[in-house]
Enzyme design. Structure first.
Site, short mmCIF file in Angstrom:
data_model
loop_
_atom_site.label_atom_id
_atom_site.label_comp_id
_atom_site.label_asym_id
_atom_site.label_seq_id
_atom_site.Cartn_x
_atom_site.Cartn_y
_atom_site.Cartn_z
N LYS A 196 50.49 82.68 57.64
CA LYS A 196 49.89 83.67 56.75
C LYS A 196 48.58 84.20 57.31
O LYS A 196 48.21 85.36 57.07
CB LYS A 196 49.69 83.06 55.36
CG LYS A 196 50.99 82.78 54.62
CD LYS A 196 51.75 84.06 54.33
CE LYS A 196 52.97 83.80 53.45
NZ LYS A 196 53.69 85.06 53.10
N TYR A 228 52.13 76.84 57.26
CA TYR A 228 52.10 77.98 56.34
C TYR A 228 50.80 78.76 56.48
O TYR A 228 50.79 79.99 56.55
CB TYR A 228 52.29 77.48 54.91
CG TYR A 228 52.39 78.56 53.87
CD1 TYR A 228 53.55 79.32 53.75
CD2 TYR A 228 51.34 78.81 52.99
CE1 TYR A 228 53.65 80.31 52.77
CE2 TYR A 228 51.43 79.80 52.03
CZ TYR A 228 52.60 80.55 51.92
OH TYR A 228 52.69 81.53 50.96
#
Length: 249
Positions: free
Chosen positions: A154, A150
Site C-alpha cells: 500500500k 500489506y
C-alpha cells in the site's frame, strides 16, 4: 446528485466491499460502470444491481487488464474514470510472512494498480481526460501491527500515485489515491478469522479508531465520487485520508 452523468468508468475488485460500494455510488451519480473482478459471479451480481456490465479480470495479468480497458473503450465508447481497487491482505510480521504471500500481495495490490494505470491512462487521455483513483491504506502512512507486506504494497501505491500524478496532469489525467482506515468489509472478516479469538481481533481494530467504529465502505465510495467529479479538478496527486481520525493521533 448526478455529478458523474454519462462518465464511463471501470472499478476493479468491484464484486465486494469497497469496490462494490464505489460501483453502486458511481451508478447513483449517473456514471456508466464496468464492474471488474477475478470472481466473475460476484462481478455479474453487482453489475445486475445497477444495470452495469460485469467483467472477469485478474489484475495481476497484463493481458487481462489490457483486455479489460479495451472492452471498456469498446462497450462505453471511451474511458473517463479508472478505480484500481482490487486488493488482498495478510496478517503477519515480516519474519512470519511467507514468500508466497509477499509475492501475492505485491502482485495483486501494487502490480495490479500499476497495470491498471498503464493501460487506463492512455485510454482516459484519448477520451479527453479524466480521473484515476487508486486505493491505498493508512498502512502506507503509519505502522500497524502484523501488516508488514500489506504496508509495503500500500505504501507503493501511495508513492506510485504521486509520481503518476505529476507525469500525467498535463495530459488531463488526474491521479489520486484514497487512504482508508479500517473499513467494515468482508476483508476484515477474513483477516480476523486467522486469529485465535476473531471477535477480540475485530474489537481491537474498532477500538484503535478515534471515532469508535469501523469506516463504512459507503464513506470510501463518497470520496471516490468526489475525486472522479469536476469538483475535484484541482485535486492532483492527493492522498485522501478517510480513517475516523486514526492517523491524527
Amino acid at each position: 446528485m448526478r455529478r458523474l452523468e454519462g462518465r464511463r468508468s471501470v472499478v476493479t475488485g468491484g464484486g465486494a466491499g469497497i469496490g462494490r460500494a464505489i460501483a453502486l455510488r458511481f451508478a447513483e451519480e449517473g456514471a456508466r460502470v464496468i464492474v471488474a473482478d477475478v470472481d466473475s459471479s460476484a462481478a455479474e451480481t453487482v453489475a445486475s444491481e445497477i444495470e452495469a456490465l460485469g467483467y472477469r479480470a485478474d489484475v495481476t495479468r497484463a493481458g487481462e487488464v489490457s483486455a479489460l480497458v479495451e472492452y471498456a473503450v469498446g462497450e462505453l465508447g471511451g474511458l473517463d474514470i479508472m478505480v484500481n481497487n482490487a486488493g488482498v491482505g495478510v496478517a503477519a510480521t515480516a519474519p512470519q510472512t511467507e514468500e508466497a504471500d509477499w509475492d501475492r500481495l505485491m502482485d495483486v495490490n501494487l502490480k495490479g494498480t500499476f497495470l491498471g494505470m498503464k493501460y487506463a491512462i492512455p485510454a482516459i487521455r484519448d477520451s479527453g481526460g479524466g480521473s484515476v483513483i487508486n486505493i491505498s491504506s493508512i498502512a502506507a502512512l503509519v505502522g500497524l501491527p502484523e501488516r508488514a507486506a500489506y504496508s509495503a504494497a500500500k505504501g507503493g501505491i501511495y508513492s506510485l500515485t504521486r509520481a503518476a500524478a505529476i507525469d500525467h496532469v498535463e495530459e488531463g489525467v488526474r491521479v489520486n489515491c484514497i487512504v482508508p482506515g479500517t473499513v467494515d468489509t468482508p476483508w476484515v472478516q477474513r483477516i480476523t478469522s486467522g486469529y485465535e479469538d476473531p471477535e477480540a481481533a475485530r474489537a481491537r481494530m474498532q477500538a484503535r479508531q478515534p471515532h469508535g467504529r469501523l469506516v463504512s465502505a459507503e464513506e470510501i465510495a463518497a470520496m471516490a465520487a468526489y475525486l472522479a467529479s469536476d469538483e475535484a479538478a484541482s485535486v492532483v496527486g492527493a492522498a485522501m485520508v478517510v480513517d475516523g481520525g486514526m492517523t491524527a493521533r
